[in-house]
Design a protein around this motif. Structure first.
Motif, PDB file in Angstrom:
ATOM      1  N   THR A  15       0.833  -1.186   0.000  1.00 47.20           N
ATOM      2  CA  THR A  15       0.000   0.000   0.000  1.00 47.20           C
ATOM      3  C   THR A  15       0.879   1.250   0.000  1.00 47.20           C
ATOM      4  N   ARG A  16       0.261   2.399  -0.205  1.00 51.32           N
ATOM      5  CA  ARG A  16       1.015   3.650  -0.148  1.00 51.32           C
ATOM      6  C   ARG A  16       1.597   3.861   1.242  1.00 51.32           C
ATOM      7  N   LEU A  17       0.850   3.421   2.267  1.00 54.71           N
ATOM      8  CA  LEU A  17       1.353   3.549   3.626  1.00 54.71           C
ATOM      9  C   LEU A  17       2.557   2.648   3.845  1.00 54.71           C
ATOM     10  N   ASP A  18       2.519   1.408   3.308  1.00 55.40           N
ATOM     11  CA  ASP A  18       3.668   0.510   3.417  1.00 55.40           C
ATOM     12  C   ASP A  18       4.917   1.168   2.842  1.00 55.40           C
ATOM     13  N   ARG A  19       4.756   1.793   1.695  1.00 57.11           N
ATOM     14  CA  ARG A  19       5.913   2.410   1.032  1.00 57.11           C
ATOM     15  C   ARG A  19       6.400   3.632   1.799  1.00 57.11           C
ATOM     16  N   GLY A  61      11.892 -15.006  19.549  1.00 58.09           N
ATOM     17  CA  GLY A  61      12.038 -13.571  19.776  1.00 58.09           C
ATOM     18  C   GLY A  61      11.989 -12.784  18.478  1.00 58.09           C
ATOM     19  N   ILE A  62      12.610 -13.310  17.425  1.00 59.91           N
ATOM     20  CA  ILE A  62      12.581 -12.648  16.121  1.00 59.91           C
ATOM     21  C   ILE A  62      11.158 -12.589  15.582  1.00 59.91           C
ATOM     22  N   VAL A  63      10.403 -13.671  15.773  1.00 62.86           N
ATOM     23  CA  VAL A  63       9.009 -13.691  15.325  1.00 62.86           C
ATOM     24  C   VAL A  63       8.235 -12.529  15.954  1.00 62.86           C
ATOM     25  N   ALA A  64       8.391 -12.337  17.236  1.00 62.57           N
ATOM     26  CA  ALA A  64       7.684 -11.254  17.927  1.00 62.57           C
ATOM     27  C   ALA A  64       8.111  -9.891  17.393  1.00 62.57           C
ATOM     28  N   LEU A  69       7.027  -4.978  13.877  1.00 62.26           N
ATOM     29  CA  LEU A  69       7.434  -4.091  12.785  1.00 62.26           C
ATOM     30  C   LEU A  69       6.378  -4.002  11.678  1.00 62.26           C
ATOM     31  N   GLY A  70       5.364  -4.855  11.730  1.00 56.89           N
ATOM     32  CA  GLY A  70       4.314  -4.818  10.716  1.00 56.89           C
ATOM     33  C   GLY A  70       4.493  -5.808   9.588  1.00 56.89           C
ATOM     34  N   THR A  71       5.349  -6.797   9.762  1.00 59.12           N
ATOM     35  CA  THR A  71       5.540  -7.824   8.733  1.00 59.12           C
ATOM     36  C   THR A  71       4.254  -8.631   8.581  1.00 59.12           C
ATOM     37  N   GLY A  98       0.036 -13.783  13.906  1.00 67.57           N
ATOM     38  CA  GLY A  98      -0.823 -13.117  12.942  1.00 67.57           C
ATOM     39  C   GLY A  98      -0.200 -12.899  11.582  1.00 67.57           C
ATOM     40  N   MET A  99       0.946 -13.527  11.323  1.00 68.69           N
ATOM     41  CA  MET A  99       1.608 -13.408  10.027  1.00 68.69           C
ATOM     42  C   MET A  99       1.414 -14.704   9.233  1.00 68.69           C
ATOM     43  N   GLN A 100       1.408 -14.584   7.926  1.00 68.86           N
ATOM     44  CA  GLN A 100       1.330 -15.775   7.087  1.00 68.86           C
ATOM     45  C   GLN A 100       2.709 -16.390   6.961  1.00 68.86           C
ATOM     46  N   CYS A 101       2.794 -17.712   7.101  1.00 65.24           N
ATOM     47  CA  CYS A 101       4.073 -18.398   6.962  1.00 65.24           C
ATOM     48  C   CYS A 101       4.086 -19.225   5.695  1.00 65.24           C
ATOM     49  N   THR A 102       5.116 -19.027   4.880  1.00 61.65           N
ATOM     50  CA  THR A 102       5.317 -19.790   3.659  1.00 61.65           C
ATOM     51  C   THR A 102       6.730 -20.374   3.686  1.00 61.65           C
ATOM     52  N   MET A 103       7.048 -21.198   2.702  1.00 58.44           N
ATOM     53  CA  MET A 103       8.355 -21.855   2.698  1.00 58.44           C
ATOM     54  C   MET A 103       8.822 -22.083   1.268  1.00 58.44           C
ATOM     55  N   GLN A 104      10.122 -21.975   1.070  1.00 60.63           N
ATOM     56  CA  GLN A 104      10.734 -22.307  -0.216  1.00 60.63           C
ATOM     57  C   GLN A 104      11.665 -23.487  -0.003  1.00 60.63           C
TER      58      GLN A 104
END
Length: 480
Positions: A15-19, A61-64, A69-71, A98-104
């Motif tokens: 979004t414009r706010l993200d940028r 801790g990194i997850v939190a 930060l809004g990730t 509350g974040m989506q988790c994906t994997m490569q």
């Protein structure tokens, strides 16, 4: 803007706010460097775990901090993410935050049990790498049977309800096999096909013959356009990476997923993406060379401080990446800002001059010139390292020349400074306020009006056809 199948906005849509807020919407997190493949083009030289990888507690801790930060999306990578015993626990923490988790993944040993654990923890989507047909893929991945294992992983993921994508690196050897790879993508039921150029980093830097020559962008881009349309007919969305481009007639189509007004707007590393290495080192993009772009380590600084205050991560958002070479003279330099930092720095040791650009190759072709790259210094042999290349200007038949690679595209004096619009005569982007297209000489306003008229007439004809087809179906249903 691209809308997901369920009508929602994708997590990575900016979004414009993200940028404006420089929010790290997408985090790519190498949770281990351990790997069960031996890929010849691996930028991180994965294989063994890093000497001091983060503990489970440190990972949580990194997850939190990412959530604070809004990730919105966290992609787990390696190495192979599933080789960490706590990988499902990390997925569960990301999901709970509350974040989506994906994997490569390369998918060599992504068995049913690992997939079940990941799905139960909340894994939403997974990408599997396929870099050619069976023989070439196995050669590039360094393990016989890795192609069949990757395809089997796609099938298992689909059986467990995971949305799948396929990732392909475009090396010099795979270019002629892209149609065959798409057949595999379609057969596997993947929803997305993501492509990027192989970059001369890590092990790929040890094999310059793998790297596509810049002048072959003239061949690659129309091929990708044809593949985009063929993929779409089978329900697959082809998406190009940020190191493929830029600003030729297929820019909006490929980068905008068919929305022609979308275009590249410069490197997002440290602006809306963040990369984390398995030992806690933080970069603005997971692919960037560590030595030049590491902003700190989460064991020494909190993630928020690293993101907001370190110059190694803020280079993109502060727009202080000077262009040089052809890019310094480019028509699009104020918008593109030298293209992908990862590619340019891995080639030349600094950003700001990226020869893997469609506009650049087209404009040089009009001058009877092309560019090739030649390795002049080997890589030292560390994760995310690179050697050094030089750009060689040649005639179109490959003979060396003293000519300079300079953009001679005229820019109208009344053109705007930043906003780009589409010339519907050639589907290239031009600056707002331009009267005559510098690429096809069409009158911008007249071309737009003709395009809109044609589009309106096409839609009206399609509506009439759909009405007649519906009437025919009703007639058949009543009379047959």
């Amino acid at each position: 803007m691209t809308v997901a199948a369920d009508g929602t906005t994708p997590n990575r849509f900016l979004t414009r706010l993200d940028r404006s807020a420089s929010r790290p919407v997408h985090a790519v997190w190498e949770i281990t460097l351990a790997c069960d493949l031996k890929c010849g083009h691996c930028g991180s030289r994965a294989g063994k775990a890093r000497p001091s990888e983060l503990t489970t507690e440190e990972c949580l801790g990194i997850v939190a901090e990412l959530a604070a930060l809004g990730t919105r999306e966290v992609t787990l990578i390696g190495g192979e993410a599933y080789l960490r015993r706590d990988f499902a626990q990390i997925i569960a923490a990301v999901t709970a935050a509350g974040m989506q988790c994906t994997m490569q993944s390369g998918g060599r040993n992504l068995n049913a049990q690992r997939i079940r654990l990941a799905v139960e923890a909340g894994l939403r989507a997974a990408g599997i790498s396929i870099d050619g047909t069976r023989e070439l893929h196995d050669e590039l991945r360094g393990v016989r049977g890795s192609f069949d294992a990757a395809v089997a992983s796609l099938e298992r993921l689909r059986e467990h309800g995971v949305v799948t994508s396929v990732n392909t690196q475009i090396s010099a050897t795979v270019l002629d096999q892209l149609d065959d790879v798409l057949d595999v993508v379609i057969a596997a039921g993947a929803k997305n096909w993501q492509l990027q150029l192989t970059v001369p980093m890590g092990r790929a830097g040890d094999h310059p013959e793998m790297i596509l020559q810049p002048h072959r962008m003239l061949e690659l881009m129309p091929k990708l356009s044809a593949l985009f349309h063929r993929a779409a007919r089978s329900g697959v969305l082809l998406q190009i990476g940020n190191n493929i481009g830029y600003f030729g007639p297929y820019e909006g189509e490929l980068r905008g997923n068919g929305w022609e007004t979308i275009h590249y707007e410069g490197c997002l590393g440290g602006q809306n993406t963040i990369g984390i290495e398995a030992d806690g080192t933080v970069k603005g993009c997971p692919s960037l060379p560590t030595d030049a772009y590491a902003g700190g380590n989460v064991r020494e600084l909190d993630l928020t401080t690293i993101w907001l205050d370190t110059p190694e991560l803020s280079f993109s958002r502060e727009r202080r990446d000077p262009q040089w070479g052809f890019c310094g003279t480019c028509y699009y330099k104020d918008v593109c800002r030298g293209g992908c930092t990862w590619m340019a720095h891995s080639l030349l040791g600094k950003p700001g001059n990226n020869p893997f650009c469609h506009h650049r190759t087209q404009e040089l072709q009009r001058q009877g010139l092309r560019e090739s790259i030649r390795q002049v210094e080997a890589a030292p042999g560390k994760p995310f390292d690179h050697g050094k290349y030089e750009i060689v200007v040649e005639t179109l038949d490959g003979r060396a020349t003293d000519a300079l690679a300079v953009d001679r595209t005229p820019r109208n004096a009344d053109a705007g400074d930043a906003k780009l619009v589409v010339c519907y005569g050639c589907f290239r982007h031009v600056f707002a306020g331009t009267g005559t297209c510098p690429f096809c000489t069409a009158d911008i306003g007249d071309a737009r009006e003709r395009y809109q008229t044609t589009l309106r007439e096409t839609r009206e004809a399609a509506a009439v056809l759909l009405t007649k087809l519906a009437a025919a179906r009703r007639f058949i249903a009543v009379n047959v």
